[in-house]
Design a protein around this motif. Structure first.
Motif, mmCIF file in Angstrom:
data_model
loop_
_atom_site.group_PDB
_atom_site.id
_atom_site.type_symbol
_atom_site.label_atom_id
_atom_site.label_comp_id
_atom_site.label_asym_id
_atom_site.label_seq_id
_atom_site.Cartn_x
_atom_site.Cartn_y
_atom_site.Cartn_z
ATOM 1 N N ASP A 1 0.804 -1.235 0.000
ATOM 2 C CA ASP A 1 0.000 0.000 0.000
ATOM 3 C C ASP A 1 0.829 1.274 0.000
ATOM 4 O O ASP A 1 0.463 2.274 0.627
ATOM 5 C CB ASP A 1 -0.983 0.009 1.179
ATOM 6 C CG ASP A 1 -2.031 -1.081 1.076
ATOM 7 O OD1 ASP A 1 -2.374 -1.474 -0.061
ATOM 8 O OD2 ASP A 1 -2.509 -1.554 2.124
ATOM 9 N N ASP B 1 5.024 6.862 2.246
ATOM 10 C CA ASP B 1 4.000 7.305 1.298
ATOM 11 C C ASP B 1 4.548 7.429 -0.120
ATOM 12 O O ASP B 1 4.436 8.471 -0.749
ATOM 13 C CB ASP B 1 3.410 8.635 1.749
ATOM 14 C CG ASP B 1 4.480 9.709 1.971
ATOM 15 O OD1 ASP B 1 5.675 9.377 1.877
ATOM 16 O OD2 ASP B 1 4.113 10.866 2.221
ATOM 17 N N SER C 1 -0.129 6.546 -2.898
ATOM 18 C CA SER C 1 -1.284 6.466 -2.008
ATOM 19 C C SER C 1 -1.858 5.055 -2.003
ATOM 20 O O SER C 1 -1.624 4.260 -2.928
ATOM 21 C CB SER C 1 -2.366 7.455 -2.437
ATOM 22 O OG SER C 1 -2.964 7.029 -3.657
ATOM 23 N N THR C 2 -2.623 4.736 -0.972
ATOM 24 C CA THR C 2 -3.283 3.439 -0.898
ATOM 25 C C THR C 2 -4.212 3.244 -2.083
ATOM 26 O O THR C 2 -4.296 2.144 -2.650
ATOM 27 C CB THR C 2 -4.075 3.319 0.422
ATOM 28 O OG1 THR C 2 -3.156 3.435 1.516
ATOM 29 C CG2 THR C 2 -4.782 1.974 0.521
ATOM 30 N N ASP C 3 -4.919 4.303 -2.494
ATOM 31 C CA ASP C 3 -5.824 4.200 -3.640
ATOM 32 C C ASP C 3 -5.070 3.843 -4.916
ATOM 33 O O ASP C 3 -5.512 2.994 -5.697
ATOM 34 C CB ASP C 3 -6.589 5.510 -3.848
ATOM 35 C CG ASP C 3 -7.669 5.731 -2.804
ATOM 36 O OD1 ASP C 3 -8.021 4.761 -2.094
ATOM 37 O OD2 ASP C 3 -8.162 6.868 -2.701
ATOM 38 N N VAL C 4 -3.940 4.488 -5.137
ATOM 39 C CA VAL C 4 -3.143 4.191 -6.324
ATOM 40 C C VAL C 4 -2.605 2.760 -6.239
ATOM 41 O O VAL C 4 -2.640 2.011 -7.220
ATOM 42 C CB VAL C 4 -1.997 5.211 -6.496
ATOM 43 C CG1 VAL C 4 -1.021 4.755 -7.573
ATOM 44 C CG2 VAL C 4 -2.558 6.582 -6.835
ATOM 45 N N ASN D 1 -3.909 0.233 -4.689
ATOM 46 C CA ASN D 1 -5.013 -0.701 -4.924
ATOM 47 C C ASN D 1 -5.368 -0.790 -6.402
ATOM 48 O O ASN D 1 -5.687 -1.879 -6.905
ATOM 49 C CB ASN D 1 -6.236 -0.300 -4.106
ATOM 50 C CG ASN D 1 -6.078 -0.616 -2.635
ATOM 51 O OD1 ASN D 1 -5.313 -1.503 -2.255
ATOM 52 N ND2 ASN D 1 -6.780 0.109 -1.790
ATOM 53 N N THR D 2 -5.314 0.321 -7.103
ATOM 54 C CA THR D 2 -5.594 0.314 -8.540
ATOM 55 C C THR D 2 -4.549 -0.515 -9.278
ATOM 56 O O THR D 2 -4.876 -1.336 -10.144
ATOM 57 C CB THR D 2 -5.627 1.745 -9.096
ATOM 58 O OG1 THR D 2 -6.684 2.463 -8.465
ATOM 59 C CG2 THR D 2 -5.835 1.750 -10.604
ATOM 60 N N LYS E 1 -2.660 -2.894 -8.004
ATOM 61 C CA LYS E 1 -2.860 -4.304 -7.646
ATOM 62 C C LYS E 1 -4.007 -4.918 -8.439
ATOM 63 O O LYS E 1 -3.939 -6.082 -8.852
ATOM 64 C CB LYS E 1 -3.099 -4.446 -6.146
ATOM 65 C CG LYS E 1 -1.836 -4.323 -5.307
ATOM 66 C CD LYS E 1 -2.073 -4.652 -3.847
ATOM 67 C CE LYS E 1 -2.644 -3.485 -3.101
ATOM 68 N NZ LYS E 1 -2.687 -3.725 -1.636
ATOM 69 N N GLU E 2 -5.057 -4.141 -8.654
ATOM 70 C CA GLU E 2 -6.188 -4.634 -9.446
ATOM 71 C C GLU E 2 -5.733 -4.959 -10.874
ATOM 72 O O GLU E 2 -6.081 -6.010 -11.426
ATOM 73 C CB GLU E 2 -7.297 -3.594 -9.466
ATOM 74 C CG GLU E 2 -8.533 -4.015 -10.225
ATOM 75 C CD GLU E 2 -9.616 -2.942 -10.226
ATOM 76 O OE1 GLU E 2 -10.467 -2.977 -11.131
ATOM 77 O OE2 GLU E 2 -9.601 -2.072 -9.330
#
Length: 200
Positions: free
Chosen positions: A71, A102, A105-108, A110-111, A113-114
């Motif tokens: 993350d 950092d 970001s966690t959102d980036v 996760n994207t 990883k998807e």
């Protein structure tokens, strides 16, 4: 090209390019990301996909995969978790240490990883060892020139992180003259991941 060299370089450097990463129990050569002028649009585009004058070691690419899996937290690489004596008694524990909190970001993360999960899950016919590991991966191809100016047979890269819902392992494989990352490099990575995640 729209991102430009400064932004691409800044993100690469957050992952450890252009600096020495201190590992525990291993020496890590520095990977490099170029400084390019705004007129070098072709080179900027090439650098954005890891081509051109970008140079990376396998441990650097394992760090990239691990940071995405973690993350956006870049951990200090280490050779082992602990040292034991001949009787199995722990002599020394090597603690986990975050070097950067950092990187992305966690959102980036996760994207990414998807996307990495989609690549693996939709290619099981080529990489059956990934089945059941919930792994993510990314292929890579490293072009280079021989001393006589002709093109060499490309090196094949594959990076992986698994399992995506609770990452335990990050892998980077390079097969010299492997032609592309979807071949031998992916196969080797899948076998390593399967052994680590499923114990097979």
């Amino acid at each position: 090209m729209e991102l430009g060299n400064a932004k691409l370089k800044e993100v690469a450097e957050r992952f450890g390019f252009n600096s020495r990463i201190n590992g525990v129990g291993l020496s890590i050569s520095q990977s490099s990301f170029p400084t390019l002028s705004e007129e070098e649009l072709g080179n900027i585009a090439q650098s954005g996909i890891g081509q051109g004058s970008v140079l990376s070691t396998p441990i650097q690419m394992a760090i990239v995969a691990a940071t995405v899996g973690n993350d956006g937290v870049l951990m200090q690489p280490k050779l082992v978790n602990k040292v034991v004596d001949k009787d199995g008694n722990t002599i020394k524990n090597i603690d986990n240490k975050a070097l950067k909190e950092d990187v992305i970001s966690t959102d980036v993360a996760n994207t990414i990883k998807e996307y990495m999960g989609y690549l693996v899950s939709n290619n099981l016919y080529r990489w059956p060892a990934f089945e059941g590991t919930n792994a993510g991966g990314k292929t890579g191809t490293a072009d280079y020139m021989l001393e006589d100016g002709s093109e060499g047979i490309p090196h094949g890269w594959f990076i992986s992180v698994a399992p995506l819902d609770n990452p335990q392992i990050a892998v980077a494989v390079i097969v010299e003259e492997g032609e592309n990352g979807a071949g031998s490099a992916a196969y080797i990575a899948s076998e390593v991941v399967r052994t680590a995640v499923l114990g097979e």
